[in-house]
Design a protein around this motif. Structure first.
Motif, short mmCIF file in Angstrom:
data_model
loop_
_atom_site.label_atom_id
_atom_site.label_comp_id
_atom_site.label_asym_id
_atom_site.label_seq_id
_atom_site.Cartn_x
_atom_site.Cartn_y
_atom_site.Cartn_z
N PHE A 70 -1.94 2.79 -28.04
CA PHE A 70 -1.32 4.02 -27.52
C PHE A 70 -1.84 5.22 -28.30
O PHE A 70 -2.09 5.13 -29.50
CB PHE A 70 0.20 3.97 -27.70
N TYR A 81 -2.16 4.92 -22.64
CA TYR A 81 -1.91 3.53 -23.04
C TYR A 81 -3.01 2.62 -22.53
O TYR A 81 -3.45 2.73 -21.38
CB TYR A 81 -0.55 3.11 -22.48
N GLN A 89 -4.18 -1.58 -22.36
CA GLN A 89 -3.94 -3.00 -22.61
C GLN A 89 -5.32 -3.65 -22.61
O GLN A 89 -6.00 -3.67 -21.56
CB GLN A 89 -3.03 -3.61 -21.55
N ASP A 96 -2.24 3.59 -18.25
CA ASP A 96 -1.39 4.76 -18.07
C ASP A 96 -2.02 5.93 -18.80
O ASP A 96 -2.22 5.86 -20.01
CB ASP A 96 0.02 4.47 -18.61
N GLY A 148 1.22 -7.56 -24.70
CA GLY A 148 1.30 -6.69 -23.54
C GLY A 148 2.72 -6.50 -23.04
O GLY A 148 2.93 -5.86 -22.02
N LEU A 149 3.69 -7.03 -23.76
CA LEU A 149 5.08 -6.84 -23.36
C LEU A 149 5.54 -5.44 -23.72
O LEU A 149 5.19 -4.92 -24.79
CB LEU A 149 5.98 -7.87 -24.06
N SER A 150 6.34 -4.85 -22.87
CA SER A 150 6.62 -3.43 -23.03
C SER A 150 7.55 -3.12 -24.17
O SER A 150 7.48 -2.04 -24.71
CB SER A 150 7.20 -2.87 -21.74
N GLN A 158 5.81 -0.63 -31.69
CA GLN A 158 4.50 -0.02 -31.84
C GLN A 158 4.34 0.41 -33.29
O GLN A 158 5.24 1.02 -33.86
CB GLN A 158 4.38 1.18 -30.89
#
Lengths: 113, 115
Positions: free
Chosen positions: B33, B48, B50, B56, B98-100, B104
């Protein structure tokens, strides 16, 4: 409008004087609420993640709690080294891809000896 | 080191110049991110990734901002034709999956000053 609001903006405590910081949010579909600590000139340092109302997490003198509308970061018997800016961030389903952290403006904490 | 590494730590550029900011995420971290932090404010989301896919980019303020992560590891944020309002700290963060709702982890940022 602001969806994550932190209060107070600044807080000054004497060493040993316990207090709480507040983070209120106005989103639905909460995926997670995150607390970070940020020292001057540094990046945010991860403290806690809370996922659902009623959840609590503790680390040393810090304890984070979560309700459906707000989170509290309780600081018990703080020491001068706890002085920092504390940031709250929320992640929710409909914001962007659901991965972005949405931060409040932070609470600047100063603990004096 | 084991953390997120950003370079340079400080960058001064004249208005109209192009700049490139680098981020080395924690080894093996899938998600990366970029955030922008103005003085006295919380970080604001920019984009963002992945792996190598940019999923995004809704937070990028204009088409002068461009980010890439071609091999799914190191990422570069490029700002073209810089303007004074681009002055800020640019933070990079990575997370392990990759889980939201995974934490972070942030680097110490690049402080960009546009003269």
């Amino acid at each position: 409008e602001d969806q994550v609001t932190q209060s107070p903006e600044a807080l000054r405590l004497q060493e040993g004087e316990s207090s709480s910081l507040n983070c209120s949010y106005t989103v639905s579909g909460l995926r997670g609420l995150f607390w970070y600590r940020q020292d001057p000139g540094k990046g945010p340092e991860f403290l806690f993640t809370l996922y659902s109302a009623g959840e609590e997490k503790e680390k040393e003198r810090l304890k984070a709690t979560l309700t459906k509308k707000e989170s509290f970061l309780h600081i018990t018997a703080p020491k001068p080294e706890d002085s920092a800016t504390y940031l709250c961030a929320v992640q929710w389903e409909s914001r962007n891809s659901g991965y972005a952290l949405n931060f409040g403006k932070g609470t600047s904490l100063l603990v004096t000896p | 080191g084991a953390g997120v590494s950003q370079s340079p730590r400080y960058k001064v550029a004249k208005r109209g110049q192009d700049v490139a900011l680098r981020c080395d995420p924690i080894s093996g971290h899938v998600s990366l991110f970029w955030y922008q932090q103005a003085l006295g404010q919380g970080p604001e989301f920019l984009t963002y990734f992945q792996n190598e896919a940019q999923l995004d980019k809704s937070g990028l303020p204009s088409d002068r901002f461009f980010a890439e992560r071609p091999e799914g590891s190191v990422s570069t944020l490029k700002i073209q034709r810089t303007q004074q309002e681009d002055s800020a700290v640019y933070l990079c963060a990575s997370s392990s999956s990759g889980l939201s709702n995974q934490p972070q982890h942030f680097g110490d940022g690049t402080r960009l000053s546009i003269l």
